[in-house]
Design an enzyme around this catalytic site. Structure first.
Site, PDB file in Angstrom:
ATOM      1  N   GLY A  72      -8.563   1.438   4.177  1.00 24.85           N
ATOM      2  CA  GLY A  72      -8.350   0.889   3.415  1.00 24.85           C
ATOM      3  C   GLY A  72      -7.182   0.242   3.793  1.00 24.85           C
ATOM      4  O   GLY A  72      -6.153  -0.486   3.233  1.00 24.85           O
ATOM      5  N   THR A  82      -5.631  -3.184   6.485  1.00 25.47           N
ATOM      6  CA  THR A  82      -5.644  -4.522   6.701  1.00 25.47           C
ATOM      7  C   THR A  82      -5.072  -5.173   8.031  1.00 25.47           C
ATOM      8  O   THR A  82      -4.376  -4.417   8.439  1.00 25.47           O
ATOM      9  CB  THR A  82      -5.864  -5.390   5.432  1.00 25.47           C
ATOM     10  OG1 THR A  82      -4.024  -5.874   5.593  1.00 25.47           O
ATOM     11  CG2 THR A  82      -6.680  -5.090   4.234  1.00 25.47           C
ATOM     12  N   ASN A  85      -9.581  -3.694  -0.711  1.00 24.55           N
ATOM     13  CA  ASN A  85      -8.544  -3.301  -1.799  1.00 24.55           C
ATOM     14  C   ASN A  85      -9.297  -2.392  -2.438  1.00 24.55           C
ATOM     15  O   ASN A  85     -10.726  -2.826  -2.983  1.00 24.55           O
ATOM     16  CB  ASN A  85      -7.958  -4.934  -2.918  1.00 24.55           C
ATOM     17  CG  ASN A  85      -7.165  -4.460  -4.151  1.00 24.55           C
ATOM     18  OD1 ASN A  85      -6.758  -3.257  -3.982  1.00 24.55           O
ATOM     19  ND2 ASN A  85      -6.131  -5.264  -3.972  1.00 24.55           N
ATOM     20  N   PHE A  86      -8.927  -1.471  -2.608  1.00 24.34           N
ATOM     21  CA  PHE A  86      -9.678  -0.158  -3.597  1.00 24.34           C
ATOM     22  C   PHE A  86      -9.847  -0.444  -4.814  1.00 24.34           C
ATOM     23  O   PHE A  86     -10.135   0.988  -5.539  1.00 24.34           O
ATOM     24  CB  PHE A  86      -9.213   1.691  -2.749  1.00 24.34           C
ATOM     25  CG  PHE A  86     -10.117   1.343  -1.240  1.00 24.34           C
ATOM     26  CD1 PHE A  86     -11.627   1.614  -2.057  1.00 24.34           C
ATOM     27  CD2 PHE A  86      -9.596   1.467  -0.490  1.00 24.34           C
ATOM     28  CE1 PHE A  86     -11.574   2.177  -0.538  1.00 24.34           C
ATOM     29  CE2 PHE A  86      -9.937   0.868   0.581  1.00 24.34           C
ATOM     30  CZ  PHE A  86     -11.327   1.923   0.904  1.00 24.34           C
ATOM     31  N   HIS A 126       2.815 -10.208  -2.345  1.00 18.73           N
ATOM     32  CA  HIS A 126       2.994  -9.316  -1.979  1.00 18.73           C
ATOM     33  C   HIS A 126       5.067  -8.395  -1.725  1.00 18.73           C
ATOM     34  O   HIS A 126       5.079  -9.642  -1.795  1.00 18.73           O
ATOM     35  CB  HIS A 126       2.168  -8.707  -1.330  1.00 18.73           C
ATOM     36  CG  HIS A 126       0.890  -8.710  -0.704  1.00 18.73           C
ATOM     37  ND1 HIS A 126      -0.065  -9.675  -1.735  1.00 18.73           N
ATOM     38  CD2 HIS A 126      -0.098  -7.189  -1.867  1.00 18.73           C
ATOM     39  CE1 HIS A 126      -1.285  -8.521  -1.819  1.00 18.73           C
ATOM     40  NE2 HIS A 126      -1.539  -7.729  -2.189  1.00 18.73           N
ATOM     41  N   LYS A 178       5.164  -5.927   3.307  1.00 15.47           N
ATOM     42  CA  LYS A 178       3.682  -6.011   3.585  1.00 15.47           C
ATOM     43  C   LYS A 178       3.374  -6.901   5.084  1.00 15.47           C
ATOM     44  O   LYS A 178       4.271  -8.069   4.971  1.00 15.47           O
ATOM     45  CB  LYS A 178       2.909  -6.414   2.246  1.00 15.47           C
ATOM     46  CG  LYS A 178       1.463  -7.285   3.011  1.00 15.47           C
ATOM     47  CD  LYS A 178       0.234  -7.404   1.659  1.00 15.47           C
ATOM     48  CE  LYS A 178      -0.833  -7.619   2.092  1.00 15.47           C
ATOM     49  NZ  LYS A 178      -1.943  -6.467   3.120  1.00 15.47           N
ATOM     50  N   GLY A 208      -5.309  -9.187   2.818  1.00 13.12           N
ATOM     51  CA  GLY A 208      -7.550  -8.409   2.852  1.00 13.12           C
ATOM     52  C   GLY A 208      -7.510  -8.750   1.532  1.00 13.12           C
ATOM     53  O   GLY A 208      -8.865  -9.679   1.589  1.00 13.12           O
ATOM     54  N   THR A 209      -6.695  -8.730   0.342  1.00 13.28           N
ATOM     55  CA  THR A 209      -7.557  -9.063  -0.878  1.00 13.28           C
ATOM     56  C   THR A 209      -7.748 -10.864  -1.056  1.00 13.28           C
ATOM     57  O   THR A 209      -9.484 -11.447  -1.368  1.00 13.28           O
ATOM     58  CB  THR A 209      -6.756  -8.956  -2.325  1.00 13.28           C
ATOM     59  OG1 THR A 209      -6.943  -7.283  -1.692  1.00 13.28           O
ATOM     60  CG2 THR A 209      -7.390  -8.780  -3.606  1.00 13.28           C
TER      61      THR A 209
END
Length: 233
Positions: free
Chosen positions: A71, A73, A98-99, A131, A135, A141-142
């Site tokens: 996960g 990025t 994104n999980f 975010h 970060k 990445g999302t």
């Protein structure tokens, strides 16, 4: 299930708790200072490390026949290399920007809306992501996955951070203390606007999704996404 965590920061600790809640065992916590790794001690690896470490972690796991969930990025310039190695080694690999289970439903909704809006040329698409200040990459990445979802289902051809242009999706990235993640897709015209939005209230959903993906991938071979895990689309 015996799990190795690559990266043991805030996200790694949250994944640890989610895994323990589902009766799994964390057998290794691998961070930047880890010198030796016993790959025979675990069944699956979950990588939430740094962008500079992710590809190396994925490579090591695939070379040692360990299924890996990533996960992290910010490393995707090497994604196709990871895919090629996975095929060569007949391994198992899932990357997701994104999980979160809700975000992956949001991805599907985004693509469906893009198909509906394709013929409505009076609407311009833009995106915003917010975010926490820790970060490292921008856009998230999302947000990139959302932009690619629109591009694959419309006449848009690219995205750009903080910059609009012909057939180009502008993405605004904001960093605000203690925001787990908020993503909004806007369709604006002169007469009205449409928007879809996903707001994460905490990071627990990301951790749970990663553990569910790890459970799902055991015994499988190939390159997968959360669409496969959740049987979406």
């Amino acid at each position: 299930m015996r799990i190795a965590l690559f990266g043991y920061g805030r996200m790694g600790k949250m994944i640890e708790q989610a895994a323990l809640n589902r009766n799994h065992t964390i057998v290794a916590k691998i961070d930047i200072d880890t010198k030796e790794i016993d790959f025979s001690s675990f069944d699956v690896a979950i990588d939430f490390s740094m962008p500079t470490a992710a590809y190396g972690n994925i490579t090591k796991c695939l070379e040692n026949n360990i299924p890996i969930i990533s996960g992290t990025t910010g490393w995707l310039e090497n994604y196709e290399n990871a895919v090629a190695l996975c095929k060569e080694k007949e391994g198992a690999f899932i990357y997701a920007s994104n999980f979160s289970l809700g975000v992956n439903v949001f991805f599907e909704l985004n693509e469906y809306l893009a198909k509906m809006m394709k013929s409505l040329k009076q609407y311009n698409v833009s995106m915003e992501e917010i975010h926490h200040t820790q970060k490292l990459d921008a856009p998230s990445g999302t947000a990139i996955t959302l932009a690619e979802g629109v591009i694959n289902n419309s006449d848009y051809t690219k995205w750009k951070l903080d910059e609009s242009g012909t057939n180009q999706i502008p993405i605004t990235a904001k960093r605000i203390e203690a925001v787990p993640g908020t993503h909004t897709v806007f369709y604006d015209s002169e007469i009205d606007s449409i928007e879809i939005k996903h707001t994460a209230h905490n990071r627990e959903g990301f951790a749970l999704g990663a553990v569910i993906a790890a459970e799902w991938i055991i015994g499988k071979k190939g390159i997968f996404t959360m669409k496969d895990v959740l049987n979406l689309g």
